[in-house]
Write an enzyme that holds these catalytic residues in place. Sequence first.
Site, short mmCIF file in Angstrom:
data_model
loop_
_atom_site.label_atom_id
_atom_site.label_comp_id
_atom_site.label_asym_id
_atom_site.label_seq_id
_atom_site.Cartn_x
_atom_site.Cartn_y
_atom_site.Cartn_z
N SER A 126 0.84 -1.20 0.00
CA SER A 126 0.00 0.00 0.00
C SER A 126 0.87 1.25 0.00
O SER A 126 1.99 1.23 0.53
CB SER A 126 -0.86 -0.02 1.27
OG SER A 126 -1.39 1.24 1.53
N TYR A 150 -1.44 -0.76 10.99
CA TYR A 150 -1.74 -1.38 9.69
C TYR A 150 -0.56 -1.17 8.74
O TYR A 150 -0.07 -2.10 8.10
CB TYR A 150 -3.03 -0.78 9.10
CG TYR A 150 -3.21 -1.10 7.63
CD1 TYR A 150 -3.50 -2.39 7.22
CD2 TYR A 150 -3.08 -0.10 6.65
CE1 TYR A 150 -3.64 -2.69 5.85
CE2 TYR A 150 -3.22 -0.38 5.30
CZ TYR A 150 -3.51 -1.68 4.91
OH TYR A 150 -3.64 -1.98 3.58
N LYS A 154 2.27 -3.82 6.72
CA LYS A 154 2.64 -3.85 5.30
C LYS A 154 4.17 -3.71 5.15
O LYS A 154 4.79 -4.41 4.36
CB LYS A 154 1.94 -2.73 4.52
CG LYS A 154 0.44 -2.95 4.38
CD LYS A 154 0.13 -4.18 3.54
CE LYS A 154 -1.35 -4.50 3.48
NZ LYS A 154 -1.64 -5.84 2.95
P1 NAD Z 1 -10.97 -6.85 1.80
O1 NAD Z 1 -11.10 -6.81 3.28
O2 NAD Z 1 -12.17 -6.60 0.97
O3 NAD Z 1 -10.34 -8.25 1.34
C1 NAD Z 1 -9.41 -8.97 2.14
C2 NAD Z 1 -9.90 -10.40 2.23
O4 NAD Z 1 -8.98 -11.15 3.04
C3 NAD Z 1 -11.28 -10.52 2.90
O5 NAD Z 1 -12.14 -11.27 2.06
C4 NAD Z 1 -10.99 -11.27 4.21
O6 NAD Z 1 -12.07 -12.12 4.57
C5 NAD Z 1 -9.72 -12.02 3.87
N1 NAD Z 1 -8.85 -12.34 5.01
C6 NAD Z 1 -8.40 -11.48 5.97
N2 NAD Z 1 -7.62 -12.16 6.83
C7 NAD Z 1 -7.57 -13.44 6.42
C8 NAD Z 1 -6.92 -14.61 6.90
N3 NAD Z 1 -6.20 -14.59 8.03
N4 NAD Z 1 -7.07 -15.77 6.21
C9 NAD Z 1 -7.83 -15.81 5.08
N5 NAD Z 1 -8.48 -14.74 4.59
C10 NAD Z 1 -8.34 -13.56 5.25
O7 NAD Z 1 -9.79 -5.84 1.41
P2 NAD Z 1 -9.36 -5.29 -0.03
O8 NAD Z 1 -9.72 -3.85 -0.08
O9 NAD Z 1 -9.81 -6.21 -1.09
O10 NAD Z 1 -7.78 -5.37 0.15
C11 NAD Z 1 -7.02 -6.48 -0.30
C12 NAD Z 1 -5.57 -6.27 0.10
O11 NAD Z 1 -5.09 -5.05 -0.46
C13 NAD Z 1 -5.35 -6.17 1.60
O12 NAD Z 1 -4.13 -6.82 1.92
C14 NAD Z 1 -5.23 -4.67 1.83
O13 NAD Z 1 -4.45 -4.38 2.96
C15 NAD Z 1 -4.54 -4.23 0.55
N6 NAD Z 1 -4.79 -2.82 0.21
C16 NAD Z 1 -6.07 -2.37 0.10
C17 NAD Z 1 -6.31 -1.03 -0.20
C18 NAD Z 1 -7.71 -0.48 -0.30
O14 NAD Z 1 -7.88 0.74 -0.30
N7 NAD Z 1 -8.74 -1.32 -0.42
C19 NAD Z 1 -5.23 -0.15 -0.42
C20 NAD Z 1 -3.93 -0.65 -0.31
C21 NAD Z 1 -3.72 -2.00 0.01
#
Ligand code: NAD
Length: 340
Positions: A126, A150, A154
């Site tokens: 991120s 958080y 990362k």
């Molecule tokens: P999200 O919460 O919609 O998806 C993450 C998924 O991971 C969820 O379905 C959750 O159930 C699953 N999960 C969490 N912990 C778990 C575990 N221990 N075992 C199995 N499954 C698990 O989030 P997103 O927005 O789709 O983000 C996806 C990734 O991208 C994340 O790592 C997040 O940190 C990163 N990210 C997101 C953003 C954003 O703005 N959405 C920005 C930068 C980085």
Amino acid sequence: MKHPILITGGTGFIGSHTVVAFAEAGQPVVILDNLCNSSPKVLDRLAKLNANPIEFVQADIRDAQALDALFARYSFAGVIHFAGLKAVGESVAQPLRYLENNVSGTLNLLQAMDRANVRRLVFSSSATVYGNPVRMPIPETAALSATNPYGRTKLMCEDALRELHAADPRWHIAILRYFNPVGAHESGLLGESPNGIPNNLMPYITQVALGQRACLQIFGNDYDTPDGTGVRDYLHVCDLAAGHLAALRALHEPQLLTVNLGTGRGVSVQDMVNTFARVNGVPIPQKVMPRRAGDVAVSLADPRQAKALLNWETQFDLERMCADAWRWQSMNPQGFDTPL
Ligand code: NAD
Ligand code: UDP
């Protein structure tokens, strides 16, 4: 038959859109998710969008036995690792939970991959790893720091990947630093469905547009930006999904790549609200509030490395992000609980 790709967190917001992008490219996938922040109903939507059934395994990335069983069952060509917790405020209140889930979970996944001789990984990082950046747009070489737990998770995962690659150069690793993903699949079948009050701007706007929330709070109009509101680099989630396909393709040789995924274009909170209201013809009541703690004035990607290394750049503009986000929200007022 191509070897499948394992997508952890594949029922989440970005993961589900990536599953569709991979399926459309003829790349078979298996989803692993513990459903802690997503709905099993995502799978019904994926089934509507894809001709071929998508394999789903409900398991936790911290469960080594479940991972070993999965890697024994499938001969994976690589792993796209989205699974993780992502709410900044929650991470401040529950740092150990975040470290355990995101860092221990990632280490556990890497160990299972190593045991199974699968050493090709795309990792969701991120722009938060740039902390309080001094230079705009932000190049990948900028200094890294964490301003909340958080972000720390990362950064710790990135460090672990750099150490791993230094120790064992057989690994193919892409660290993707996302800026601000918004929008939804054009079908209106997939989108962002946060639990409770949304923390992020776009889902808050769509809930105001629907009348589920009275008014958008604009966190600060006294920043040193053209209109005083915070500026971010928003990109369409389908562009982001395509970035993962491009990253996997770029990982044909053992290497460690680190790239920003963003547009390089700045959009203020006020620009976003005005564009959303104009494109969708929906008024967005708004009021200016004090700045939100921990926010930076501007965050913008330097996207040139992604173009050079992945041959990837964004396709969708802000109007399209707003139109797709609204289509998703208005077709699904109860998120994935809305009957199909
Ligand atoms: P999200 O919460 O919609 O998806 C993450 C998924 O991971 C969820 O379905 C959750 O159930 C699953 N999960 C969490 N912990 C778990 C575990 N221990 N075992 C199995 N499954 C698990 O989030 P997103 O927005 O789709 O983000 C996806 C990734 O991208 C994340 O790592 C997040 O940190 C990163 N990210 C997101 C953003 C954003 O703005 N959405 C920005 C930068 C980085
Ligand atoms: N923001 C806002 N009201 C909200 C949510 C967000 O004014 O209800 C602003 C926030 O201050 C920032 C921008 O919108 O300037 C993007 O915030 P978001 O939480 O979506 O992303 P991040 O801050 O993580 O980049």
